[in-house]
Design a protein around this motif. Structure first.
Motif, PDB file in Angstrom:
ATOM      1  N   SER A   1     -22.826  13.970  13.497  1.00 25.10           N
ATOM      2  CA  SER A   1     -22.083  14.217  14.733  1.00 25.10           C
ATOM      3  C   SER A   1     -20.822  15.042  14.494  1.00 25.10           C
ATOM      4  O   SER A   1     -20.360  15.759  15.383  1.00 25.10           O
ATOM      5  N   THR A   2     -20.276  14.952  13.286  1.00 25.46           N
ATOM      6  CA  THR A   2     -19.097  15.758  12.962  1.00 25.46           C
ATOM      7  C   THR A   2     -19.441  17.241  13.009  1.00 25.46           C
ATOM      8  O   THR A   2     -18.686  18.059  13.556  1.00 25.46           O
ATOM      9  N   MET A   3     -20.596  17.609  12.465  1.00 18.61           N
ATOM     10  CA  MET A   3     -20.996  19.010  12.468  1.00 18.61           C
ATOM     11  C   MET A   3     -21.262  19.507  13.882  1.00 18.61           C
ATOM     12  O   MET A   3     -21.069  20.696  14.178  1.00 18.61           O
ATOM     13  N   CYS A   4     -21.684  18.615  14.786  1.00 17.82           N
ATOM     14  CA  CYS A   4     -21.885  19.015  16.182  1.00 17.82           C
ATOM     15  C   CYS A   4     -20.578  19.537  16.775  1.00 17.82           C
ATOM     16  O   CYS A   4     -20.562  20.535  17.507  1.00 17.82           O
ATOM     17  N   VAL A   5     -19.473  18.875  16.461  1.00 20.82           N
ATOM     18  CA  VAL A   5     -18.170  19.298  16.982  1.00 20.82           C
ATOM     19  C   VAL A   5     -17.782  20.650  16.395  1.00 20.82           C
ATOM     20  O   VAL A   5     -17.325  21.558  17.110  1.00 20.82           O
ATOM     21  N   PHE A   6     -17.963  20.788  15.094  1.00 17.00           N
ATOM     22  CA  PHE A   6     -17.667  22.077  14.456  1.00 17.00           C
ATOM     23  C   PHE A   6     -18.518  23.197  15.069  1.00 17.00           C
ATOM     24  O   PHE A   6     -18.033  24.321  15.286  1.00 17.00           O
ATOM     25  N   ASN A   7     -19.783  22.903  15.345  1.00 15.96           N
ATOM     26  CA  ASN A   7     -20.666  23.914  15.923  1.00 15.96           C
ATOM     27  C   ASN A   7     -20.168  24.392  17.283  1.00 15.96           C
ATOM     28  O   ASN A   7     -20.220  25.582  17.607  1.00 15.96           O
ATOM     29  N   LYS A   8     -19.698  23.464  18.095  1.00 15.54           N
ATOM     30  CA  LYS A   8     -19.268  23.824  19.447  1.00 15.54           C
ATOM     31  C   LYS A   8     -18.026  24.711  19.426  1.00 15.54           C
ATOM     32  O   LYS A   8     -17.944  25.690  20.179  1.00 15.54           O
ATOM     33  N   VAL A   9     -17.067  24.401  18.572  1.00 14.70           N
ATOM     34  CA  VAL A   9     -15.871  25.242  18.538  1.00 14.70           C
ATOM     35  C   VAL A   9     -16.195  26.600  17.917  1.00 14.70           C
ATOM     36  O   VAL A   9     -15.597  27.616  18.292  1.00 14.70           O
ATOM     37  N   THR A  10     -17.154  26.627  16.999  1.00 18.56           N
ATOM     38  CA  THR A  10     -17.576  27.903  16.414  1.00 18.56           C
ATOM     39  C   THR A  10     -18.216  28.788  17.476  1.00 18.56           C
ATOM     40  O   THR A  10     -17.943  29.992  17.568  1.00 18.56           O
ATOM     41  N   LEU A  11     -19.084  28.195  18.278  1.00 16.31           N
ATOM     42  CA  LEU A  11     -19.755  28.940  19.339  1.00 16.31           C
ATOM     43  C   LEU A  11     -18.748  29.512  20.337  1.00 16.31           C
ATOM     44  O   LEU A  11     -18.836  30.681  20.731  1.00 16.31           O
ATOM     45  N   LEU A  12     -17.783  28.712  20.750  1.00 18.28           N
ATOM     46  CA  LEU A  12     -16.793  29.188  21.709  1.00 18.28           C
ATOM     47  C   LEU A  12     -15.966  30.328  21.124  1.00 18.28           C
ATOM     48  O   LEU A  12     -15.680  31.325  21.806  1.00 18.28           O
TER      49      LEU A  12
END
Length: 382
Positions: free
Chosen positions: A326-337
């Motif tokens: 779940s930690t990587m999910c957060v990193f993925n979202k900010v990367t996408l934005l």
């Protein structure tokens, strides 16, 4: 040789575990089974004959990726297998590659690589300057002939792994590597102790600096961290499937004994043996998988069209391909934005950026995708 896109639909990547042995003990390495055996060539030749000739309909290009451990500890076997493949499949478009820590390259290995420069790509793992690199990689910086790689494969990306104790140096490491002639591809270390309260704000600031660099250096094509498929977020875009990686599709892996896996991250401790029925089950799930349905909690996720979970690491570490970190999910979202914000500025002045795909359909969907990402962010869905 130009950068090899292993994600292309017509390209099949075949990963061969050259050896499990490694001469380093990198702190963030996910490969835990570092024992001495190397490839059983006869068995692998049999498997490759079937995989390439009989089980690769529709593929026009092949990438043979020697994995490790440190692959060049098995150099003699790599050399033998490359020569056999070239003779056996001389009618096919085949490229060879490997990722190396660069510390065991003898003069013999270097000479062989130069002789095969147009078909064999060694990808160097290098995390930054001496201080940053040595924090995690066993004081190996001074053992690497960096100029050998930058002089001979300047267009090929290098593997730059970012960990919790180097996150604040991500941008400076990128600039250092760029300035000494490399094309760095930063990636976040997986299955390590990320603390979102501490590391996420730092990561966001580092991403902003990195995206600003790309905007202000229009001839430098963004690396894989920010060069994301934004067209997939267009509400009007239609795709065959949204699997985030090619595991079990256009990526196949074999361990040193020739046992078949969806990718190298599924390869378990060799002492436990190979469970063929279990791997058949995994392949079957991946074949049926659309929209990451192996994880029910992802069904309503706003970034389901693009994500970077690793099914193999999830399976190996948590026993379930759908148990994402779940930690990587957060990193993925900010990367996408951040990627959407960067490309919104780049698209406002397309002619400055020679690497942009200006095909009308892709441009249309990419712009639509960026708008949709901003809408998701405004709805607090990112």
């Amino acid at each position: 040789m130009e950068y090899v896109d292993i994600t292309a639909d017509d390209t099949k990547e075949i990963i061969l575990m050259a050896t499990n042995a490694c001469n380093l003990k990198c702190k963030y390495c996910y490969e835990t089974n570092k024992n001495a055996p190397s490839m059983y060539l006869d068995r692998l030749m049999t498997q490759l004959e079937y995989e390439i000739r009989d089980n690769s309909t529709g593929f026009k290009r092949f990438v043979i990726n020697f994995h490790g451990g440190e692959p060049f500890l098995a150099f003699e076997k790599i050399k033998s297998l490359v020569e056999w493949i070239k003779l056996r499949f001389s009618d096919l478009n085949i490229t060879f590659t490997t990722t190396t820590n660069g510390t065991v390259l003898s003069n013999e290995i270097k000479e062989w690589l130069l002789d095969h420069k147009n078909e064999f790509i060694p990808i160097l793992s290098l995390d930054g300057n001496k201080d940053i690199h040595d924090r995690n990689r066993g004081n190996s910086f001074d053992k690497i002939d960096r100029k050998f790689f930058s002089d001979n494969w300047p267009n090929q990306g290098i593997k730059m792994t970012v960990s919790p104790n180097t996150i604040g140096d991500m941008f400076n490491s990128f600039v250092y590597l760029h300035n000494i002639g490399f094309y760095p591809n930063p990636t976040l270390a997986r299955e390590v102790d990320w603390d979102l309260d501490i590391h996420l704000p730092i990561y966001v600031e580092e991403l902003k600096k990195l995206s600003r660099f790309y905007i202000e250096h229009p001839k430098v094509k963004p690396g894989q961290l920010l060069d994301l498929p934004l067209h997939k977020f267009s509400p009007e875009y239609v795709s065959k499937h949204f699997n985030s990686c090619g595991a079990g599709f256009n990526t196949i892996a074999f361990d040193i004994f020739g046992n078949r896996y969806p990718c190298q991250t599924f390869i378990a401790d060799l002492k436990k043996g190979y469970d063929m029925s279990e791997m058949d089950r995994i392949f079957s799930i991946l074949k049926k998988n659309h929209n990451l349905n192996v994880s029910p909690k992802c069904e309503d996720c706003s970034i389901i069209n693009w994500c970077s979970p690793c099914y193999g690491i999830n399976y190996s570490n948590r026993g379930n391909m759908g148990e994402f970190d779940s930690t990587m999910c957060v990193f993925n979202k900010v990367t996408l934005l951040c990627a959407a914000q960067m490309f919104s500025e780049i698209y406002s002045n397309l002619e400055k950026y020679p690497w942009i795909n200006k095909e009308p359909s892709e441009l249309f969907h990419s712009i639509k995708g960026i708008k949709h990402i901003f809408e998701l962010a405004n709805q607090s869905l990112l």
